[in-house]
Every structure is written in C-alpha cells, then in structure tokens.
Design an enzyme around this catalytic site. Sequence first.
Site, PDB file in Angstrom:
ATOM      1  N   HIS A   8      34.478  35.053  37.042  1.00 53.56           N
ATOM      2  CA  HIS A   8      35.938  34.998  36.939  1.00 53.56           C
ATOM      3  C   HIS A   8      36.554  33.982  37.921  1.00 53.56           C
ATOM      4  O   HIS A   8      37.090  32.966  37.520  1.00 53.56           O
ATOM      5  CB  HIS A   8      36.548  36.370  37.253  1.00 53.56           C
TER       6      HIS A   8
HETATM    7  O1  RIB Z   1      39.150  41.260  36.694  1.00 49.73           O
HETATM    8  C1  RIB Z   1      38.387  40.342  37.438  1.00 49.73           C
HETATM    9  C2  RIB Z   1      39.008  40.122  38.780  1.00 49.73           C
HETATM   10  O2  RIB Z   1      39.036  41.356  39.493  1.00 49.73           O
HETATM   11  C3  RIB Z   1      38.178  39.161  39.662  1.00 49.73           C
HETATM   12  O3  RIB Z   1      39.039  38.476  40.529  1.00 49.73           O
HETATM   13  C4  RIB Z   1      37.311  40.098  40.432  1.00 49.73           C
HETATM   14  O4  RIB Z   1      36.923  39.566  41.701  1.00 49.73           O
HETATM   15  C5  RIB Z   1      38.237  41.255  40.649  1.00 49.73           C
HETATM   16  O5  RIB Z   1      39.091  40.940  41.765  1.00 49.73           O
END
Ligand code: RIB
Length: 312
Positions: free
Chosen positions: A242
């Site tokens: 992500h």
């Molecule tokens: O949903 C994914 C996000 O939530 C990413 O930033 C992960 O690190 C968590 O913070």
Amino acid sequence: MARKIIIDTDPGQDDAVAILLALASPEEIKVLGITAVAGNVPLALTAKNARIVCELAGRPDVPVYAGCDRPLGRKLVTAEHVHGKTGLNGPVLPDPVMPLQDGHAVDFIIETLRREDAGAVTLCPLGPLTNIAMAFEKAPDIMDRVAGIVLMGGAYFEVGNITPAAEFNIYVDPQAADIVFKSGVDITVMPLDVTHKALVTRARNDAFRALGNRVGVAVAEMTDFFERFDKEKYGSEGAPLHDPCVTAYLIRPELFSGRHINVEIETRSELTLGMTVADWWRVTDRAPNAMFMGDVDADGFFALLTERLARL
Ligand code: RIB
Ligand code: CA
C-alpha cells in the site's frame, strides 16, 4: 531538484518499505522529517518503528517526531491482526538508538511549513490523517503553503479492508480525513483500488531477498509476514504494498493513472463510516477535490522499488 517531503506514518511493514524507498531516492526526495501517528499499532510503537526503519536505512539523522496517540473524536482502532504485535513483525531488528525529537509532530508540521517556502513541502500521510488534520485546525495559515498531499487511503471499486465499506487509514479517523479532503489542498490519493494491484508475488519477494543487503532481506521478511492477512482474506498472490505507492508516485508518477474527481468521507453512518465516496463516474455536481488513482504499472513499480532498495 529533490522534492521536500514530510512522511506521516504508522509503521506498519508497508509504511517501512515506503520510508526505505524515500530514503533510497535522494535525487528525487528530501525527507525533512518523519511524524508518527497512532494507527496500525499504538503511538509508542509507531514512533519506535519509524526510528527502527531510519536506522535500518543507515539514516539516524532523520528527525522523527511523535504525534497524536488517538483519532480526533473516536477510540483508536489498531491492526495487530495484520501487522503483528510490534507492528513490524517479520524481521528481527534492533531497538532504536536514535532519540525521538522533542516537541509534538503537529508543531513540527506547522513550523516546517511556515519556515519553508510556500509550495515547497509535500505532505505524505501513510496512516490515519489525525496529525495532518490537527495541524490544519491549529494553523489554518499553513494550508495554502502545502505543495500538495500524496496519501495512501480510501477505496472505491475495491471497497473496504477493515469494514465492508471503509479502508483502514480513513476508518480510524474519518473526521480527520474529512478535514483534509475539504481543505482545498491539492490531494493525490492511492486507494486500495491501486495498492491491491501492487502485490508482492513470490518472485518479487525473492528479488528483494536476492539483493543480498540487510534491507533486501528485512523487506522480504516483512512482506512474508504481512501477506498472510491478504492471502487468507482475498486469496491474493501476496502482500499489497500500500504505502510504497505514495513514494513511488513521487519518483515516477507515470507509473500511476487515475481521475481528478470529487471524494467525500462518510463521517456519520455507523454502517459506512470512513467510506471514501468517490464520484468516479461524475454523477454529481460536487467539485473535484482529489486525483484518485485507479491503476498502476505493477512491474514498473517493483522494478523501481527493487532497484532503489539495492542502494541501501
Ligand atoms: O489499509 C492499508 C493502510 O492501513 C496502510 O497504510 C497500512 O499501513 C495501514 O496503515
Ligand atoms: Ca500505513
């Protein structure tokens, strides 16, 4: 000319990779500081993990500040089920030697934006938006000094990963997200729609490990750990990276595509709290306020990431 950024983060294995990629790319990115926020794990751990990652990158000089330990108006929801008890489960990494900076992360954000030229600093939130919203509320004058915000959060076609409707970062602090998305600041969003296309397949994980440096092995071990949640839930081929999509965008924006549309945050309904209501099909007359990404060249992304991690 390197772009000056502040990384606001809740490490989190994927936050860690995003920070490593930024620190490995000094031609494109100058990290002015890292601000920790409560999210994946409580603040004490995110502030510790941010320093562990800086030292892993050989950069104990990067100033790290602790910020808000809970969302603006709600109880903190964490994600140990995804990231493990420490938030950085996977590799065994030494406790940090570098200290936290004195002072609150929100004040660091405000002071930095007031000191640097207007339009010089990009904010890169990788977790709940509590610190950013607090800075905007405390010092509204900084909003038109921000060059832009490039954040990981939200979802539209991919829908939620923490509830059926909401992505974790927005869900933890929907009020903060609403303040940020209504701020008028130029926003680029990396939602799950994109990050779920950046999966650490076995071959990609092997490429990290084959780098032969400490960072490559640590990143392979981090993604080996945090892929189990997504593989089990989505049957996906590996961990979705992500947060590194934010850093990769700063280096090679052409890897990503999306639309400039209206995005608003559900802040009232318990059923859909934290949903990013993205007007992808432009069916409303609500003014566009965000570049909402929809696709990524995954091979190009991993080639960039692997090549840069080799430098550390
Ligand atoms: O949903 C994914 C996000 O939530 C990413 O930033 C992960 O690190 C968590 O913070
Ligand atoms: Ca994160």
